[in-house]
Design an enzyme around this catalytic site. Structure first.
Site, PDB file in Angstrom:
ATOM      1  N   GLU A   1       0.746  -1.121  -0.070  1.00 13.38           N
ATOM      2  CA  GLU A   1      -0.218  -0.041  -0.017  1.00 13.38           C
ATOM      3  C   GLU A   1       0.923   1.394  -0.037  1.00 13.38           C
ATOM      4  O   GLU A   1       0.938   1.943   1.155  1.00 13.38           O
ATOM      5  CB  GLU A   1      -0.800   0.162   1.383  1.00 13.38           C
TER       6      GLU A   1
ATOM      7  N   GLU B   1      -4.311  -9.148   0.760  1.00  9.38           N
ATOM      8  CA  GLU B   1      -4.618  -8.657   1.927  1.00  9.38           C
ATOM      9  C   GLU B   1      -6.351  -8.439   1.782  1.00  9.38           C
ATOM     10  O   GLU B   1      -6.722  -7.742   1.007  1.00  9.38           O
ATOM     11  CB  GLU B   1      -4.011  -7.509   2.574  1.00  9.38           C
TER      12      GLU B   1
HETATM   13  C1  GAL Z   1      -3.978  -2.603   5.577  1.00  7.10           C
HETATM   14  C2  GAL Z   1      -2.555  -2.594   5.945  1.00  7.10           C
HETATM   15  C3  GAL Z   1      -2.269  -3.372   7.123  1.00  7.10           C
HETATM   16  C4  GAL Z   1      -3.438  -3.017   8.292  1.00  7.10           C
HETATM   17  C5  GAL Z   1      -4.719  -3.348   7.757  1.00  7.10           C
HETATM   18  C6  GAL Z   1      -5.779  -2.986   8.777  1.00  7.10           C
HETATM   19  O1  GAL Z   1      -4.330  -1.302   4.956  1.00  7.10           O
HETATM   20  O2  GAL Z   1      -1.964  -3.143   4.976  1.00  7.10           O
HETATM   21  O3  GAL Z   1      -0.983  -3.262   7.585  1.00  7.10           O
HETATM   22  O4  GAL Z   1      -3.218  -1.780   8.728  1.00  7.10           O
HETATM   23  O5  GAL Z   1      -5.097  -2.419   6.900  1.00  7.10           O
HETATM   24  O6  GAL Z   1      -6.883  -2.957   8.305  1.00  7.10           O
END
Ligand code: GAL
Length: 952
Positions: free
Chosen positions: A437, A512
């Site tokens: 990100e 993710e």
């Molecule tokens: C994402 C990020 C993670 C964590 C997650 C929480 O954007 O990659 O590290 O922060 O959100 O929802």
């Protein structure tokens, strides 16, 4: 069964380690020149929490001295008085030891981090002179500066990569101690999660022949040539720190999983003085046993360096033969077989221990993931410890190995290259991720940066695709997705189809997803208490519930798979809450690895080869209360019964799970699963009585007495009928005795501010976890007693198996100050004034030296001057100044006073009482040479505790 299989994997790992240790020890005993020693440097460190700031340097002499090699001052230097520092062994995370602070950083879990110093002493056998010595720190959080004998030898500005430091040139041999000093700045942050503080992974001292294979210097990544013929295009990088060019034979041998040799190749190499050579030794292997998630066949690649027929260096790694392919339409294939990635993202902290997680606790964590049906792990957002990737290969997972810092400038590129070089032999690694990100992901800048980083990866390993975890910007004209091999999407479910439609030939995976919230054991959301119900109804705005996220992935064949955020809760990021919440609630499991409802949701979705059924919640409610019951099963239909009465039957919904509303009555709630109309599985929850006793459940049957092996112990409270009480919150006091100790505990309560290292811990929704670790060199069983007011205490004894110590560097104590830095007055035949002034800007009239300092026969008088600061404990006059050897008659002057004399010309030791007093002293040694003879300070000068033994 599965549990037993993993016990036996761990036992096998222990056995292999034991055999390797014994072989290594035998090698050390039988051959004085062991080809290579990799010695643990985890024992015997001194630690100071907080910074140690040196007073400003004002004078010219100090300025001049400060700028010289080996002259670092204060805690970085040789002679700093660290006698009151705390003694500890590594790995160590100081952030987890301290209290929480509402003013500290929320993302770091409200744990103040700060600055700390470590020091350690080291003696080096003169017989090892000429060998190559490398210090290795597997990771230090976060910015670390390392000094050896007052020389800055390394600066590392990342808490997620190792430092390999050649310390050969700075070493002193024999009695003289070598000092390692490390300043750790953990104010620096690289993440938005808990990062810990200190030397939190292992440290090593590697002793090798001057002509040796460099660390991570064997590139052995197999590739399929055709049919069943494979090659490993081995490349070995050699270095030569010796004084002559070396001609060697490099020999690479490959052993199959049973230890049988399956290939060997040799090649000559010449390595110039202080030069490096890369040698190619491609080997062919026909029809190897393939590595897969289910069958983790590992081959050993051993590299030996032979000089004049003798092995001077040897190193081994393991690898595996497998093919991987990301298909744009059908997802991921391992050995040609389609595998949907059932993945989790994980950070690296665990209950009780912070980020200093023992290897065996990592084994427990990975075993928990395996039991859950996970087949893929994304180590977010950094490379894990080397031992973790070894476990990954052995237990069978595929991995996205992720770089921390997104930056193609030279310093950061080194971090990326280190990761690829260290990890490219692991069959488990299937994707390199260059970022997570990044705001520039949708721009030309992001594209150009990734292009460079991807090229750097490809130069070191062209067998795996490069990805980047994007959370948007997929469809701009030029963006990062154009520079990677596999597009990774964080969340953004609506973009899945849009992107695939626009780029149907680009492989795609979720990198993710989910980010759902639940507090273990809670089934009602209580906003004021920061508690979130465990029915999988709540997710971050940008995320999805566990069920929605998996449905989106599982129903799209082109999406290779998913990586749930996250497998375990972690400290920090208590989203959607803030203080007093200190850890996240995203986990499928809590911080201890205890299952939440999400565990069972995923387990029934991911495990297909055996029938499973689970019920949420527990069955302790108020009479008549309307309770939502979720049944999770991987069968065809399920039936729910309360106290034997059928409440309903439903067709299993593999994505949504099955829900019932039940008016509570105490007793037994039972769920039965059917396939083809036949019962195949059943489970139940029962109303329990009040807790009456405690129970301790060790994770494994025994521990190895090597000072590293550790295990979690589950703590529960039982009712009179021996049933675990789901809501118990008793405060438990632990007492651990015998061959081990507690290294921390947790209970999974994201709002708990209890001390993770103390003697007590409250149960949270019926559970807590204590982690015990063996002491070094122990064979005594460990006994754990747990007690709680009003409950019957529990006790368990864990046998400890005596094993050979992991080879290590003995810790050396430093009760001594070595007076090393001397000025030498010009020689003469007239007696000089020993206390004469030397202008502080005069750096040249007098010479410089360090014992032994010998003057040839000639002039009659020789004057030496130094200053030193004795350790605090010697301020009362209980110390002495010890000259190991002075040749010639001598007068010893301290701060202008004559404090000792030597009346003979012969080379002899001299002890002089150190007068009481604190602070810096100036010492002058005036030597009168015997006519026609040499003279001087011929041995170490030390400031020692202890009264005088002899004085002349
Ligand atoms: C994402 C990020 C993670 C964590 C997650 C929480 O954007 O990659 O590290 O922060 O959100 O929802």
């Amino acid at each position: 069964m599965a549990l037993l299989r993993f016990f036996s994997i761990w036992e096998t790992i222990l056995k292999i380690r034991l055999i390797a240790t014994v072989l290594l020890m035998l090698a050390c005993v039988t051959a004085s020149a062991a080809p290579r020693e990799r010695l643990s440097l985890d024992r015997g460190w001194l630690f100071h929490q907080g910074d140690i700031v040196q007073p400003p340097i004002l004078g010219h002499e100090e300025s001049y001295g400060n700028a010289k090699a080996g002259s670092a001052g204060g805690a970085a230097g040789n002679e700093y008085d660290d006698s009151d520092w705390r003694r500890l062994d590594l790995p160590h995370d100081w952030a987890v030891e301290g209290p929480f602070d509402p003013k500290a950083n929320v993302s770091q879990g409200y744990r103040p981090r700060g600055i700390g110093w470590y020091r350690r002493y080291l003696k080096v056998d003169p017989a090892d002179r000429g060998k190559h010595f490398e210090l290795q720190f597997d990771a230090i959080a976060t910015h670390a500066t390392v000094w050896v004998n007052g020389n800055v030898v390394n600066r590392n500005w990342s808490g997620y990569n190792a430092s390999y430091i050649d310390i050969t040139p700075y070493l002193r041999y024999g009695d003289a101690l070598n000092t390692i000093a490390i300043r750790v700045d953990a104010e620096a942050m690289e993440g938005w999660w808990y990062e810990g503080a200190g030397i939190y992974r292992h440290s090593w001292l590697v002793k090798r022949s001057p002509l040796h294979v460099v660390t991570d210097g064997v590139h052995a990544t197999p590739r399929l040539v055709k049919d069943k013929q494979w090659s490993i295009p081995v490349e070995v990088t050699l270095n030569n720190s010796g004084k002559t060019a070396g001609d060697v034979i490099v020999e690479v041998t490959v052993y199959d999983p049973a230890g049988k040799q399956v290939a060997q190749r040799t090649a000559p190499a010449r390595v110039s003085v202080l030069g490096t050579s890369a040698v190619q030794l491609p080997v062919t292997i026909n029809n190897p046993a393939l590595w897969s998630i289910e069958k983790t066949n590992l081959y050993r690649v051993t590299t030996r360096v032979l000089q004049a027929g003798k092995a001077v260096d040897e190193t081994s790694l393991h690898t595996g033969f497998r093919t991987i392919r990301f298909d744009a339409a059908q997802g991921f294939f391992l050995n040609g077989v389609h595998v949907k990635l059932q993945g989790v993202c994980i950070h690296q902290d665990h209950a009780g221990v912070g980020v200093a997680v023992p290897d065996s606790v990592w084994e427990y964590r990975l075993r928990r993931l395996k039991e859950l049906g996970v087949n893929a792990i994304r180590f977010s957002h950094n490379a894990p410890a080397a031992e973790v990737l070894d476990l990954v290969d052995r237990l069978g997972f595929v991995v996205m190995d992720e770089n921390r810092n997104f930056n193609p400038s030279p310093d950061y590129m080194k971090q990326l290259e280190w990761m690829v070089k260290r990890d490219r032999h692991h069959p488990g690694v299937v994707l390199w991720s260059v970022f997570n990100e990044e705001p520039v992901q949708a721009t030309e800048v992001g594209y150009e940066m990734v292009r460079r980083m991807s090229a750097a990866v490809k130069a070191l390993d062209d067998t795996r695709p490069v990805t980047a975890a994007m959370n948007g910007g997929f469809l701009t004209e030029l963006n990062v997705s154009h520079a990677v091999d596999v597009v990774g999407a964080n969340y953004q479910v609506p973009d899945y189809d849009k992107y695939h439609k626009a780029y149907p030939n680009k492989p795609f995976t979720s990198s993710e997803d989910t980010s759902a919230f639940m507090t273990r054991g809670e089934y009602k959301t209580v906003k004021e208490k920061n508690l979130i119900a465990s029915y999988d109804d709540d997710a971050a705005q940008w995320g999805n519930t566990h069920r929605d996220a998996w449905e989106a992935i599982d129903t799209r064949p082109y999406v290779a798979g998913g990586f749930v955020w996250t497998g375990f809760d972690y400290r920090g990021e208590p989203t959607p809450n803030e203080w007093p919440s200190v850890s996240s609630v995203f986990g499928i499991m809590d911080l201890n690895g205890f299952a939440k409802t999400a565990y069972y949701i995923h387990q029934v979705q991911w495990i297909k080869d055996k029938p499973l059924i689970h019920i949420a919640p527990h069955w302790n409610w108020k009479q008549g209360e309307n309770v939502r019951v979720m049944v999770m099963a991987n069968v065809e239909t399920i039936k729910l019964l309360l106290n034997g009465r059928a409440l309903g039957e439903q067709k299993v919904d593999p994505y949504r799970m099955n829900n019932f509303n039940v008016a509570f009555e105490p007793g037994k709630l039972e769920a039965i699963g059917y396939k083809g109309g036949k019962e195949v599985v059943r489970t139940s929850v029962e109303t329990t009585g009040a807790p009456v006793k405690l129970e301790l459940i060790p994770d494994r049957a025994k521990l190895a007495g090597d000072g590293h092996d550790a295990m979690p112990i589950t703590v529960r409270a039982l009712d009179a009928q021996g049933r675990a009480v789901p809501l118990a919150d008793n405060e438990v006091t632990f007492a651990v005795s015998g061959g081990g100790r507690s290294i921390g505990h947790g209970n999974g309560d994201p709002n708990s501010h209890e001390d993770e290292k103390g003697a007590t811990r409250r149960l949270f929704n019926g559970l807590a976890q204590l982690i015990v670790q063996t002491n070094y060199d122990s064979k005594d069983a460990i006994t754990i007693n747990a007690s709680a007011a009003g409950l019957q205490a529990a006790s368990v004894t864990i046998p400890v198996q005596q094993v050979a110590a992991i080879p290590y560097v003995a810790s050396a104590d430093a009760p001594l100050t070595f007076v090393r830095s001397w000025r030498i007055a010009p020689d003469g035949d007239a007696r000089p004034d020993p206390n004469q002034k030397l202008a502080s800007f005069d750096m040249n009239t007098w010479g410089w030296g360090s014992p032994p300092m010998r003057a040839a026969a000639g002039s009659k008088y020789h004057l030496y001057r130094a200053s030193f600061t004795p350790r605090k404990n010697l301020a009362t006059g209980t110390g002495r100044i010890r000259f190991a050897s002075i040749k010639g008659k001598a007068e010893i002057w301290l701060n202008g006073q004559l404090i000792g004399k030597k009346d003979s010309y012969a080379a002899e030791p001299l002890d002089v009482t150190l007068p009481a007093g604190a602070g810096k002293r100036e010492i002058n040694v005036l030597i009168e040479a015997e006519p026609g003879q040499g003279s001087g300070i011929e041995g170490h000068v030390t400031i020692e505790p202890g009264l005088l033994v002899s004085s002349k």
